[in-house]
Design a protein around this motif. Structure first.
Motif, short mmCIF file in Angstrom:
data_model
loop_
_atom_site.label_atom_id
_atom_site.label_comp_id
_atom_site.label_asym_id
_atom_site.label_seq_id
_atom_site.Cartn_x
_atom_site.Cartn_y
_atom_site.Cartn_z
N PHE A 1 82.15 45.76 53.87
CA PHE A 1 80.90 46.43 54.89
C PHE A 1 79.62 45.89 54.43
O PHE A 1 78.67 45.54 55.19
CB PHE A 1 81.01 47.94 54.75
CG PHE A 1 82.31 48.58 55.18
CD1 PHE A 1 82.71 48.15 56.52
CD2 PHE A 1 82.82 49.68 54.62
CE1 PHE A 1 83.75 48.85 57.27
CE2 PHE A 1 83.90 50.35 55.16
CZ PHE A 1 84.48 49.82 56.40
N GLY A 2 79.52 45.55 53.22
CA GLY A 2 78.23 44.98 52.64
C GLY A 2 78.06 43.58 53.28
O GLY A 2 76.94 43.36 53.59
N ILE A 3 79.20 42.67 53.22
CA ILE A 3 79.19 41.30 54.03
C ILE A 3 78.60 41.59 55.54
O ILE A 3 77.60 40.73 55.91
CB ILE A 3 80.43 40.60 53.79
CG1 ILE A 3 80.72 40.18 52.52
CG2 ILE A 3 80.20 39.60 55.04
CD1 ILE A 3 82.10 39.93 52.15
N ILE A 4 79.15 42.50 56.05
CA ILE A 4 78.92 42.57 57.42
C ILE A 4 77.33 43.20 57.54
O ILE A 4 76.71 42.88 58.39
CB ILE A 4 79.70 43.65 58.27
CG1 ILE A 4 80.89 43.30 58.37
CG2 ILE A 4 79.14 43.87 59.50
CD1 ILE A 4 81.85 44.29 58.60
N ALA A 5 77.12 44.13 56.79
CA ALA A 5 75.44 44.72 56.65
C ALA A 5 74.44 43.34 56.34
O ALA A 5 73.51 43.25 57.05
CB ALA A 5 75.45 45.54 55.56
N LEU A 6 74.93 42.52 55.24
CA LEU A 6 74.09 41.04 55.21
C LEU A 6 73.96 40.46 56.37
O LEU A 6 72.93 39.89 56.44
CB LEU A 6 74.36 40.65 53.85
CG LEU A 6 74.32 41.57 52.63
CD1 LEU A 6 75.06 40.71 51.39
CD2 LEU A 6 72.77 41.52 52.25
N PHE A 7 75.07 40.13 57.10
CA PHE A 7 75.08 39.45 58.07
C PHE A 7 74.15 39.91 59.23
O PHE A 7 73.45 39.32 59.90
CB PHE A 7 76.41 39.26 58.62
CG PHE A 7 76.36 38.28 59.77
CD1 PHE A 7 76.29 37.20 60.06
CD2 PHE A 7 76.56 39.13 61.17
CE1 PHE A 7 76.28 36.26 61.19
CE2 PHE A 7 76.79 38.46 62.43
CZ PHE A 7 76.71 36.99 62.59
N GLN A 8 73.96 41.31 59.36
CA GLN A 8 73.32 41.95 60.35
C GLN A 8 71.84 41.69 60.19
O GLN A 8 70.85 41.80 60.86
CB GLN A 8 73.75 43.45 60.74
CG GLN A 8 75.08 43.78 61.17
CD GLN A 8 75.05 43.33 62.68
OE1 GLN A 8 73.89 43.05 63.40
NE2 GLN A 8 76.28 42.78 63.38
N LEU A 9 71.69 42.07 58.66
CA LEU A 9 70.16 41.96 58.29
C LEU A 9 69.76 40.27 58.42
O LEU A 9 68.60 40.34 58.92
CB LEU A 9 70.26 42.07 56.49
CG LEU A 9 68.70 41.87 55.95
CD1 LEU A 9 68.01 42.96 56.53
CD2 LEU A 9 68.96 42.08 54.49
N ALA A 10 70.63 39.58 58.27
CA ALA A 10 70.00 38.09 58.76
C ALA A 10 69.65 37.86 60.18
O ALA A 10 68.74 37.38 60.51
CB ALA A 10 71.23 37.24 58.21
N LEU A 11 70.65 38.69 61.00
CA LEU A 11 70.43 38.45 62.28
C LEU A 11 69.04 39.12 62.68
O LEU A 11 68.39 38.57 63.61
CB LEU A 11 71.43 39.31 63.14
CG LEU A 11 72.78 38.51 63.28
CD1 LEU A 11 73.80 39.30 63.95
CD2 LEU A 11 72.79 37.35 63.98
N ALA A 12 68.97 40.41 62.26
CA ALA A 12 67.67 40.96 62.51
C ALA A 12 66.59 40.29 61.79
O ALA A 12 65.15 40.30 62.54
CB ALA A 12 67.44 42.40 61.84
#
Length: 129
Positions: A11-22
């Motif tokens: 979940f942390g990996i996905i959250a970091l990916f979403q942060l990068a997108l944002a």
């Protein structure tokens, strides 16, 4: 406990990916259906911020279920939340498999399926003391 840690890391990996997108990373082909090359449009960047928060809460839910997180989440949220996550992640894996984006089919679908299995196993495990 290991299952919860691995799931929380996922979940942390996905959250970091979403942060990068944002933040404007040019990874639009890897998310939200893959329809946007480069940076996402502003509305999807905001959606990525919301998704970041959701994935962070998901990590807390699985950690709470395993008794690993000193969190304000009640024990019941850890118990039923892992079942909800298992179901939603299964649906997410199927949706990613149906995507036209190779990223979503070959990276996000297997990750979602793996996290769904981990959440299912965690939900079926005895409650932490």
């Amino acid at each position: 406990m290991t299952i919860a840690r691995v799931a929380a890391a996922g979940f942390g990996i996905i959250a970091l990916f979403q942060l990068a997108l944002a933040a404007g990373a040019p990874l639009g082909r890897a998310a939200w259906g893959g329809a946007h090359a480069g940076q996402l449009p502003p509305n999807l960047r905001v959606a990525s911020l919301v998704a970041l928060l959701i994935w962070a809460v998901a990590a807390l839910v699985v950690l709470r279920r395993a008794g690993l997180a000193a969190t304000v989440l009640p024990a019941g949220v850890g118990t039923w939340g892992t079942w909800v996550l298992a179901g939603l992640l299964t649906l997410g894996a199927l949706m990613n498999l149906a995507s036209s984006s190779p990223w979503e089919r070959f990276i996000w679908a297997p990750l979602a399926a793996t996290l769904a299995v981990l959440c299912f196993l965690l939900a079926r495990s005895p409650a932490a003391a």
